[in-house]
Design a protein around this motif. Structure first.
Motif, PDB file in Angstrom:
ATOM      1  N   LEU A  77      -6.937   8.679   1.823  1.00 23.87           N
ATOM      2  CA  LEU A  77      -8.195   7.972   2.024  1.00 23.87           C
ATOM      3  C   LEU A  77      -8.616   7.945   3.482  1.00 23.87           C
ATOM      4  O   LEU A  77      -9.808   7.936   3.789  1.00 23.87           O
ATOM      5  CB  LEU A  77      -8.086   6.532   1.510  1.00 23.87           C
ATOM      6  CG  LEU A  77      -8.047   6.353   0.005  1.00 23.87           C
ATOM      7  CD1 LEU A  77      -7.883   4.890  -0.348  1.00 23.87           C
ATOM      8  CD2 LEU A  77      -9.303   6.906  -0.631  1.00 23.87           C
ATOM      9  N   GLU A  78      -7.645   7.943   4.381  1.00 23.43           N
ATOM     10  CA  GLU A  78      -7.920   7.845   5.805  1.00 23.43           C
ATOM     11  C   GLU A  78      -8.762   9.019   6.301  1.00 23.43           C
ATOM     12  O   GLU A  78      -9.575   8.868   7.207  1.00 23.43           O
ATOM     13  CB  GLU A  78      -6.594   7.798   6.558  1.00 23.43           C
ATOM     14  CG  GLU A  78      -6.728   7.714   8.048  1.00 23.43           C
ATOM     15  CD  GLU A  78      -5.385   7.840   8.728  1.00 23.43           C
ATOM     16  OE1 GLU A  78      -5.291   7.322   9.842  1.00 23.43           O
ATOM     17  OE2 GLU A  78      -4.465   8.449   8.148  1.00 23.43           O
ATOM     18  N   LYS A  79      -8.599  10.171   5.692  1.00 23.44           N
ATOM     19  CA  LYS A  79      -9.317  11.365   6.124  1.00 23.44           C
ATOM     20  C   LYS A  79     -10.826  11.265   5.908  1.00 23.44           C
ATOM     21  O   LYS A  79     -11.594  11.787   6.701  1.00 23.44           O
ATOM     22  CB  LYS A  79      -8.774  12.587   5.380  1.00 23.44           C
ATOM     23  CG  LYS A  79      -7.346  12.909   5.702  1.00 23.44           C
ATOM     24  CD  LYS A  79      -6.852  14.048   4.853  1.00 23.44           C
ATOM     25  CE  LYS A  79      -5.363  14.263   5.068  1.00 23.44           C
ATOM     26  NZ  LYS A  79      -4.825  15.266   4.162  1.00 23.44           N
ATOM     27  N   ASN A  80     -11.240  10.604   4.823  1.00 22.64           N
ATOM     28  CA  ASN A  80     -12.647  10.639   4.433  1.00 22.64           C
ATOM     29  C   ASN A  80     -13.355   9.284   4.449  1.00 22.64           C
ATOM     30  O   ASN A  80     -14.549   9.239   4.185  1.00 22.64           O
ATOM     31  CB  ASN A  80     -12.775  11.221   3.027  1.00 22.64           C
ATOM     32  CG  ASN A  80     -12.206  12.623   2.946  1.00 22.64           C
ATOM     33  OD1 ASN A  80     -12.352  13.403   3.867  1.00 22.64           O
ATOM     34  ND2 ASN A  80     -11.532  12.929   1.851  1.00 22.64           N
ATOM     35  N   VAL A 108       0.850  -1.189   0.000  1.00 22.75           N
ATOM     36  CA  VAL A 108       0.000   0.000   0.000  1.00 22.75           C
ATOM     37  C   VAL A 108       0.882   1.234   0.000  1.00 22.75           C
ATOM     38  O   VAL A 108       1.799   1.356   0.813  1.00 22.75           O
ATOM     39  CB  VAL A 108      -0.917   0.006   1.251  1.00 22.75           C
ATOM     40  CG1 VAL A 108      -1.701   1.299   1.336  1.00 22.75           C
ATOM     41  CG2 VAL A 108      -1.852  -1.186   1.233  1.00 22.75           C
ATOM     42  N   ASN A 109       0.602   2.147  -0.893  1.00 19.96           N
ATOM     43  CA  ASN A 109       1.308   3.419  -0.913  1.00 19.96           C
ATOM     44  C   ASN A 109       0.798   4.259   0.252  1.00 19.96           C
ATOM     45  O   ASN A 109      -0.383   4.568   0.341  1.00 19.96           O
ATOM     46  CB  ASN A 109       1.046   4.132  -2.235  1.00 19.96           C
ATOM     47  CG  ASN A 109       1.850   5.395  -2.371  1.00 19.96           C
ATOM     48  OD1 ASN A 109       2.210   6.026  -1.395  1.00 19.96           O
ATOM     49  ND2 ASN A 109       2.127   5.758  -3.609  1.00 19.96           N
ATOM     50  N   ALA A 156      -9.927  -0.856   3.532  1.00 18.62           N
ATOM     51  CA  ALA A 156      -9.516  -2.249   3.342  1.00 18.62           C
ATOM     52  C   ALA A 156      -9.975  -2.769   1.990  1.00 18.62           C
ATOM     53  O   ALA A 156      -9.224  -3.454   1.284  1.00 18.62           O
ATOM     54  CB  ALA A 156     -10.078  -3.116   4.470  1.00 18.62           C
ATOM     55  N   GLU A 157     -11.198  -2.443   1.597  1.00 21.72           N
ATOM     56  CA  GLU A 157     -11.697  -2.873   0.286  1.00 21.72           C
ATOM     57  C   GLU A 157     -10.930  -2.206  -0.847  1.00 21.72           C
ATOM     58  O   GLU A 157     -10.648  -2.831  -1.873  1.00 21.72           O
ATOM     59  CB  GLU A 157     -13.181  -2.552   0.168  1.00 21.72           C
ATOM     60  CG  GLU A 157     -14.060  -3.435   1.026  1.00 21.72           C
ATOM     61  CD  GLU A 157     -15.530  -3.056   0.948  1.00 21.72           C
ATOM     62  OE1 GLU A 157     -15.871  -2.063   0.262  1.00 21.72           O
ATOM     63  OE2 GLU A 157     -16.335  -3.763   1.567  1.00 21.72           O
ATOM     64  N   GLU A 158     -10.593  -0.944  -0.689  1.00 20.07           N
ATOM     65  CA  GLU A 158      -9.864  -0.210  -1.730  1.00 20.07           C
ATOM     66  C   GLU A 158      -8.490  -0.824  -2.002  1.00 20.07           C
ATOM     67  O   GLU A 158      -8.080  -0.982  -3.144  1.00 20.07           O
ATOM     68  CB  GLU A 158      -9.705   1.252  -1.301  1.00 20.07           C
ATOM     69  CG  GLU A 158      -8.875   2.105  -2.219  1.00 20.07           C
ATOM     70  CD  GLU A 158      -9.597   2.482  -3.498  1.00 20.07           C
ATOM     71  OE1 GLU A 158      -8.893   2.794  -4.483  1.00 20.07           O
ATOM     72  OE2 GLU A 158     -10.834   2.461  -3.520  1.00 20.07           O
ATOM     73  N   PHE A 159      -7.775  -1.198  -0.931  1.00 25.42           N
ATOM     74  CA  PHE A 159      -6.423  -1.721  -1.085  1.00 25.42           C
ATOM     75  C   PHE A 159      -6.363  -3.242  -1.139  1.00 25.42           C
ATOM     76  O   PHE A 159      -5.300  -3.803  -1.388  1.00 25.42           O
ATOM     77  CB  PHE A 159      -5.533  -1.225   0.056  1.00 25.42           C
ATOM     78  CG  PHE A 159      -5.256   0.253  -0.012  1.00 25.42           C
ATOM     79  CD1 PHE A 159      -4.580   0.799  -1.087  1.00 25.42           C
ATOM     80  CD2 PHE A 159      -5.675   1.091   1.004  1.00 25.42           C
ATOM     81  CE1 PHE A 159      -4.326   2.157  -1.149  1.00 25.42           C
ATOM     82  CE2 PHE A 159      -5.420   2.449   0.953  1.00 25.42           C
ATOM     83  CZ  PHE A 159      -4.749   2.985  -0.129  1.00 25.42           C
TER      84      PHE A 159
END
Length: 58
Positions: free
Chosen positions: A28-31, A20-21, A38-41
């Protein structure tokens, strides 16, 4: 000189943890919540929590 796969990954992806970058993760963590990240990465929710701890420590 030949590299093993682990050595190659360590030198080529030095800013990635769990594949993960971290810069993208912080955006992404902000919003988003843990499940969406978890689904995104493609990682588990536990790994998302560990990444968050690593960011806080650094």
């Amino acid at each position: 000189m030949r590299y093993h796969e682990k050595q190659w990954n360590a030198t080529m992806n030095n800013n990635d943890v769990f594949g993960v970058n971290l810069h993208h993760f912080m955006e992404l963590e902000k919003n988003h919540n843990y499940m969406e990240i978890a689904e995104e990465f493609g990682i588990s929710v536990g790994e998302v929590k560990m990444l968050k701890k690593k960011i806080i420590r650094s």
